[in-house]
Design an enzyme around this catalytic site. Structure first.
Site, short mmCIF file in Angstrom:
data_model
loop_
_atom_site.label_atom_id
_atom_site.label_comp_id
_atom_site.label_asym_id
_atom_site.label_seq_id
_atom_site.Cartn_x
_atom_site.Cartn_y
_atom_site.Cartn_z
N ASP A 90 96.26 67.62 48.07
CA ASP A 90 95.68 68.72 48.82
C ASP A 90 96.29 68.72 50.22
O ASP A 90 96.74 67.70 50.72
CB ASP A 90 94.16 68.55 48.89
CG ASP A 90 93.45 69.82 49.30
OD1 ASP A 90 94.14 70.82 49.62
OD2 ASP A 90 92.21 69.82 49.31
N CYS A 308 80.07 58.73 22.35
CA CYS A 308 81.18 58.52 23.28
C CYS A 308 82.05 57.34 22.86
O CYS A 308 81.55 56.28 22.47
CB CYS A 308 80.63 58.29 24.69
SG CYS A 308 81.90 58.02 25.94
N CYS A 310 84.24 55.84 25.00
CA CYS A 310 84.79 55.18 26.19
C CYS A 310 84.58 53.67 26.15
O CYS A 310 83.75 53.16 25.40
CB CYS A 310 84.20 55.78 27.47
SG CYS A 310 82.57 55.12 27.94
N CYS A 313 80.87 52.63 26.82
CA CYS A 313 79.94 52.86 25.70
C CYS A 313 80.24 51.96 24.51
O CYS A 313 79.34 51.63 23.73
CB CYS A 313 79.98 54.32 25.28
SG CYS A 313 79.12 55.43 26.43
N HIS A 339 83.03 55.78 32.38
CA HIS A 339 82.34 56.65 31.43
C HIS A 339 82.39 58.12 31.85
O HIS A 339 82.72 58.99 31.04
CB HIS A 339 80.87 56.22 31.26
CG HIS A 339 80.08 57.25 30.50
ND1 HIS A 339 80.13 57.36 29.13
CD2 HIS A 339 79.28 58.26 30.94
CE1 HIS A 339 79.39 58.39 28.74
NE2 HIS A 339 78.86 58.94 29.82
#
Length: 372
Positions: A90, A308, A310, A313, A339
């Site tokens: 940015d 999930c 991930c 998890c 997560h």
């Protein structure tokens, strides 16, 4: 930069964007790595557990600390951070606007005080590009005149005019630098302004898209206006943006915001929401948000989201995560962040698959049904 539109479904788009460092499939959510790191994670975490093809850094923060010249001396962002994929940086205009107590706008740029030590600095359209050349980012955002909403029409008109003038200076300077062998592999995006006024947005979009930028962003939203006003503004603005270049909605947002704005033709997003919410105990799931602080999770052996895949998890229970959070154990911030970012990455993949299969409208309905 190569950009290829792979499929459309209504106004929703799936595309492939190739930079010098990675191939990015859209819709894409860019994790925010403001100072060269996604909070609580390192480059190994990103590549092992999340595999983003692009993350975001910030010109304002990296200019102030450690300094863009230091980053250049260390080989640019990719070498410095050890994240080998793409970076978008940015311009720093929003941070100067939001973090400084006294920003002064002039025809050649903005003057602001550092939030770190109060020192005075001056950003011009050319200077923010020079900083980003040192950073070595793949996509550079130009300096624009950002305003808070609501704003008086005269201030919005002034913002558009100044943003266009700065854009003209930016693109001229960048093409000149590229002819000198500087920033050859770096791409430059302009930022459409105009508040929530349709006439102003149309004017800004038409003025900027007439210039030779590599992509275009919609800026100045998610700054206090109602969500529906944001959606309506995006829906109005995207038809004035080229179909053969990336469309980036800056600083947005919730999972619902992502779905709604993909439906309106946006390709790229960034927001601190998944990382910040993780640190505050709010975790995103396929059925909505949960607050890991709640006592109901004290002996809950299930993962955050049974659906999930991930790392968090697959290895840890809600009970353990609640314990870590309440103990203020730093490990929680890493696990929660992994997560939430995984959830966002998967959401974008699911939207892309739906667009490619021509079933985005069905996906959108089911997304809300899961949360009802």
């Amino acid at each position: 930069m190569d950009f290829h539109l792979d499929a459309t479904d209504g106004d929703a788009r799936a595309a492939t964007l190739t930079t010098a460092h990675s191939t990015i499939t859209t819709p894409v959510f860019m994790p925010v790595g403001t100072v060269g790191a996604v909070k609580a994670l390192d480059a190994v975490d990103l590549q092992t557990h999340l595999e983003p093809q692009i993350i975001l850094g910030n010109t304002y923060h990296l200019y102030l600390r450690p300094g863009d010249e230091t980053v250049a001396q260390m080989g640019g962002l990719h070498q410095f951070t050890r994240f080998p994929k793409s970076f978008l940086t940015d311009s720093g205009g929003f941070q100067a606007f939001s973090l400084s107590d006294n920003v002064k706008y002039a025809e050649d740029g903005i003057t602001f005080r550092s939030h770190l030590d109060g020192s005075t600095h001056h950003f011009t359209p050319q200077k923010v590009l020079d900083i980003q050349y040192n950073l070595g980012s793949d996509i550079m955002m130009i300096l624009d005149d950002l305003i808070a909403l609501p704003a008086e029409p005269e201030r919005i008109r002034e913002s558009i005019a100044r943003t266009t003038r700065w854009a003209e200076r930016s693109i001229t300077y960048h093409r000149q630098k590229q002819s000198e062998g500087i920033g050859v592999d770096q791409n430059i995006f302009a930022i459409i302004q105009g508040g929530t006024d349709q006439g102003f947005r149309k004017q800004s979009a038409e003025e900027l898209t007439a210039l030779d930028f590599d992509g275009f962003a919609i800026g100045g939203l998610s700054v206090g206006e109602p969500n529906q006003a944001m959606y309506d503004t995006v829906e109005w603005t995207t038809p004035f943006m080229p179909t053969d270049k990336p469309r980036y909605l800056m600083g947005v947002g919730t999972p619902e915001d992502l779905v709604e704005n993909v439906a309106r033709g946006v390709d790229m997003f960034d927001c601190v929401m998944p990382t910040r919410n993780a640190r505050n105990g709010t975790l995103f799931t396929s059925f909505g948000k949960i607050n890991i602080k709640k006592s109901t999770f004290t002996t809950d052996e299930t993962p955050i989201d049974p659906e999930c895949g991930c790392y968090t998890c697959q290895h840890y229970s809600r009970s353990y995560l609640r314990h870590l959070y309440r103990a203020r154990e730093l490990t929680y911030f890493r696990l929660g962040t992994i997560h939430n970012l995984y959830y966002y990455q998967e959401l974008m993949k699911e939207m892309r698959e739906a667009i490619m299969a021509g079933r985005f409208a069905k996906f959108r309905r089911e997304f809300y049904l899961m949360r009802s």
